[in-house]
Design an enzyme around this catalytic site. Structure first.
Site, PDB file in Angstrom:
ATOM      1  N   ASP A  36       7.840   2.007 -54.513  1.00  0.00           N
ATOM      2  CA  ASP A  36       6.227   2.804 -53.897  1.00  0.00           C
ATOM      3  C   ASP A  36       6.921   4.139 -53.944  1.00  0.00           C
ATOM      4  OD1 ASP A  36       4.029   1.098 -51.555  1.00  0.00           O
ATOM      5  OD2 ASP A  36       4.234   3.575 -51.775  1.00  0.00           O
ATOM      6  N   VAL A  62       3.663   5.293 -59.727  1.00  0.00           N
ATOM      7  CA  VAL A  62       3.434   4.699 -61.078  1.00  0.00           C
ATOM      8  C   VAL A  62       2.993   6.190 -61.827  1.00  0.00           C
ATOM      9  CG1 VAL A  62       3.824   2.422 -60.082  1.00  0.00           C
ATOM     10  CG2 VAL A  62       1.557   4.099 -59.517  1.00  0.00           C
ATOM     11  N   ASN A  88      -0.005  -3.368 -58.735  1.00  0.00           N
ATOM     12  CA  ASN A  88      -0.139  -3.403 -57.631  1.00  0.00           C
ATOM     13  C   ASN A  88      -0.709  -1.910 -57.204  1.00  0.00           C
ATOM     14  OD1 ASN A  88      -0.998  -4.978 -55.494  1.00  0.00           O
ATOM     15  ND2 ASN A  88       0.519  -3.221 -54.392  1.00  0.00           N
ATOM     16  N   SER A 138      -9.380  -6.181 -58.804  1.00  0.00           N
ATOM     17  CA  SER A 138     -10.066  -6.091 -58.167  1.00  0.00           C
ATOM     18  C   SER A 138     -11.446  -6.713 -58.570  1.00  0.00           C
ATOM     19  CB  SER A 138     -10.619  -4.467 -57.523  1.00  0.00           C
ATOM     20  OG  SER A 138     -11.567  -4.365 -55.911  1.00  0.00           O
ATOM     21  N   TYR A 151     -13.248   3.703 -58.913  1.00  0.00           N
ATOM     22  CA  TYR A 151     -13.071   2.913 -58.739  1.00  0.00           C
ATOM     23  C   TYR A 151     -13.220   1.278 -59.565  1.00  0.00           C
ATOM     24  CZ  TYR A 151     -10.154  -0.936 -55.375  1.00  0.00           C
ATOM     25  OH  TYR A 151      -9.614  -1.926 -55.040  1.00  0.00           O
ATOM     26  N   LYS A 155     -11.094   0.076 -62.359  1.00  0.00           N
ATOM     27  CA  LYS A 155     -10.544  -1.126 -62.390  1.00  0.00           C
ATOM     28  C   LYS A 155     -11.220  -2.436 -62.977  1.00  0.00           C
ATOM     29  CE  LYS A 155      -8.203  -1.066 -58.207  1.00  0.00           C
ATOM     30  NZ  LYS A 155      -6.679  -1.308 -58.334  1.00  0.00           N
ATOM     31  N   VAL A 184      -9.511  -7.436 -47.902  1.00  0.00           N
ATOM     32  CA  VAL A 184      -7.560  -7.810 -47.831  1.00  0.00           C
ATOM     33  C   VAL A 184      -7.555  -6.699 -46.825  1.00  0.00           C
ATOM     34  CG1 VAL A 184      -5.049  -8.043 -48.267  1.00  0.00           C
ATOM     35  CG2 VAL A 184      -7.795  -8.041 -50.273  1.00  0.00           C
TER      36      VAL A 184
HETATM   37  N1  LIG Z   1      -7.334  -3.850 -49.547  1.00  0.00           N
HETATM   38  C1  LIG Z   1      -8.412  -4.484 -50.288  1.00  0.00           C
HETATM   39  O1  LIG Z   1      -9.959  -4.600 -49.752  1.00  0.00           O
HETATM   40  C2  LIG Z   1      -8.336  -4.354 -51.905  1.00  0.00           C
HETATM   41  C3  LIG Z   1      -9.628  -5.123 -52.483  1.00  0.00           C
HETATM   42  C4  LIG Z   1      -9.441  -5.291 -54.109  1.00  0.00           C
HETATM   43  C5  LIG Z   1      -7.815  -4.843 -54.539  1.00  0.00           C
HETATM   44  N2  LIG Z   1      -7.186  -3.524 -54.065  1.00  0.00           N
HETATM   45  C6  LIG Z   1      -6.183  -3.186 -54.969  1.00  0.00           C
HETATM   46  O2  LIG Z   1      -4.838  -4.246 -53.738  1.00  0.00           O
HETATM   47  C7  LIG Z   1      -3.682  -2.960 -54.177  1.00  0.00           C
HETATM   48  C8  LIG Z   1      -2.864  -2.713 -52.762  1.00  0.00           C
HETATM   49  O3  LIG Z   1      -4.044  -2.005 -52.158  1.00  0.00           O
HETATM   50  P1  LIG Z   1      -3.802  -2.759 -50.977  1.00  0.00           P
HETATM   51  O4  LIG Z   1      -4.923  -2.944 -50.261  1.00  0.00           O
HETATM   52  O5  LIG Z   1      -2.554  -3.093 -50.447  1.00  0.00           O
HETATM   53  O6  LIG Z   1      -3.655  -0.897 -50.092  1.00  0.00           O
HETATM   54  P2  LIG Z   1      -2.792   0.397 -49.397  1.00  0.00           P
HETATM   55  O7  LIG Z   1      -3.826   1.386 -49.584  1.00  0.00           O
HETATM   56  O8  LIG Z   1      -1.993  -0.946 -47.964  1.00  0.00           O
HETATM   57  O9  LIG Z   1      -1.662  -0.207 -50.439  1.00  0.00           O
HETATM   58  C9  LIG Z   1      -1.292   0.420 -51.525  1.00  0.00           C
HETATM   59  C10 LIG Z   1       0.558   1.150 -51.687  1.00  0.00           C
HETATM   60  O10 LIG Z   1       0.304   1.244 -52.904  1.00  0.00           O
HETATM   61  C11 LIG Z   1       1.413   2.762 -52.521  1.00  0.00           C
HETATM   62  N3  LIG Z   1       1.017   3.531 -53.866  1.00  0.00           N
HETATM   63  C12 LIG Z   1       0.113   4.886 -54.149  1.00  0.00           C
HETATM   64  N4  LIG Z   1      -0.685   5.381 -54.792  1.00  0.00           N
HETATM   65  C13 LIG Z   1       0.843   5.127 -55.236  1.00  0.00           C
HETATM   66  C14 LIG Z   1       1.263   5.452 -56.553  1.00  0.00           C
HETATM   67  N5  LIG Z   1       1.354   6.461 -57.521  1.00  0.00           N
HETATM   68  N6  LIG Z   1       2.708   5.243 -57.109  1.00  0.00           N
HETATM   69  C15 LIG Z   1       3.295   4.113 -56.348  1.00  0.00           C
HETATM   70  N7  LIG Z   1       2.932   3.067 -55.392  1.00  0.00           N
HETATM   71  C16 LIG Z   1       2.059   4.248 -54.420  1.00  0.00           C
HETATM   72  C17 LIG Z   1       0.805   3.089 -51.425  1.00  0.00           C
HETATM   73  O11 LIG Z   1       2.291   4.634 -50.840  1.00  0.00           O
HETATM   74  C18 LIG Z   1       0.618   1.637 -50.706  1.00  0.00           C
HETATM   75  O12 LIG Z   1       1.843   1.274 -49.869  1.00  0.00           O
HETATM   76  C19 LIG Z   1      -4.277  -1.967 -54.530  1.00  0.00           C
HETATM   77  O13 LIG Z   1      -4.204  -1.730 -55.887  1.00  0.00           O
HETATM   78  C20 LIG Z   1      -5.874  -2.304 -54.404  1.00  0.00           C
HETATM   79  O14 LIG Z   1      -6.354  -1.493 -55.644  1.00  0.00           O
HETATM   80  C21 LIG Z   1      -7.140  -4.035 -52.714  1.00  0.00           C
END
Ligand SMILES: NC(=O)c1ccc[n+]([C@@H]2O[C@H](COP(=O)([O-])OP(=O)(O)OC[C@H]3O[C@@H](n4cnc5c(N)ncnc54)[C@H](O)[C@@H]3O)[C@@H](O)[C@H]2O)c1
Length: 268
Positions: A36, A62, A88, A138, A151, A155, A184
């Protein structure tokens, strides 16, 4: 793929969906590197997995090729060749039609990071005839995210790249799954709901209005089931498949429906 004894990397594993996937992989017997941008969060998730399970936290951005190289090298050094890579980490990005800096960030993190990781891992995967790429995209990658152009576009790109990997290397032992949830219960969702930016908030309200909010551990269970069955599409919200079929069946009707949804939610 049998996860037990495998070596896995989960990016964005410091919280939310990534943390849940890391925990589920470890519980199934994988050696997990939790990566992370927030190194302390990654270390905390790895520590919480427990001493009896093998997990390590690594700080990695990343969007940096050097960090991705170091991350994969660290995993190989600690546990051996990487079997599973969960791409992720993701960002919601700025709303509307953002400026180039915002587009660059979304493209780097939500898409280019996947491409670069695959480029680094594929030589070893093809040589060993074994490797698993798990894309966190997503529902926005199959449908659209109201209010968030970068986004939606990145995606869609992540889904397209996952498809391409599966098509190109599927017969050579490389497996691919693509996670496409709607809402989520993570910081990404709650931050957007409370965003001062009305466009981002409207988008989040559309997401919330469009389906149930699923917990990250439930999403992780779907991911583990897909890896075990080696199936491509992971849909914790099954209705996404219905919407996806409707979109393919009549694009103009689908666009009209999306405009109505956006308009109704923006004024809510
Ligand atoms: N939460 C939702 O409703 C939802 C729905 C569909 C898809 N997603 C996708 O799920 C994935 C995870 O999202 P989440 O909901 O757990 O979000 P979140 O914001 O809770 O967690 C994301 C994590 O990614 C880390 N991060 C961000 N940029 C980064 C980078 N450049 N390098 C390394 N780490 C990095 C952040 O520090 C954080 O810990 C994402 O790709 C998001 O687009 C989320």
């Amino acid at each position: 793929m049998n996860v037990d004894g495998s070596v896995a990397i989960v990016t964005g594993g410091g919280r939310g969906i990534g943390a849940a996937i890391a925990q589920a992989l470890a519980a199934a017997g994988a050696h997990v590197v939790v990566a992370d941008l927030d190194g302390d969060a990654a270390a905390a998730v790895a520590a919480a997995i427990g001493d009896d399970r093998a997990a390590t936290g690594v700080r990695a951005n990343v969007a940096s090729v050097a960090d991705l190289e170091d991350l994969i090298a660290a995993a190989e050094h600690e546990y051996g060749p990487v079997d599973i890579f969960c791409a992720n980490a993701g960002i919601a990005g700025a709303s509307g039609l953002p400026d180039d800096d915002d587009w660059d960030a979304a493209i780097e993190i939500n898409l280019m990071a996947h491409i670069r990781a695959a480029r680094l891992l594929l030589p070893s995967w093809l040589e060993r005839g074994r490797g698993y790429f798990v894309t966190t995209a997503s529902a926005a990658g199959l449908l659209a995210e109201v209010g968030l152009a970068s986004y939606s576009v990145t995606k869609h790109g992540a889904v397209a790249f996952a498809e391409w990997l599966a098509i190109t290397y599927g017969d050579r032992g490389v497996r691919v799954s693509c996670l496409c949830p709607m809402a989520v219960n993570t910081r990404m969702l709650t931050d957007s709901v409370s965003a001062e930016d009305s466009v981002a908030a409207a988008g989040a309200r559309v997401t919330l209005a469009s389906g149930d909010v699923v917990e990250p551990d439930v999403v992780a269970d779907h991911v583990l089931a897909a890896i075990a069955a080696e199936t491509f599409l992971i849909l914790p919200h099954p209705e996404v498949l219905t919407y996806f079929r409707r979109k393919a069946d009549d694009y103009d009707r689908w666009l009209r429906g999306m405009r109505r949804l956006a308009a109704s939610t923006a004024t809510a």
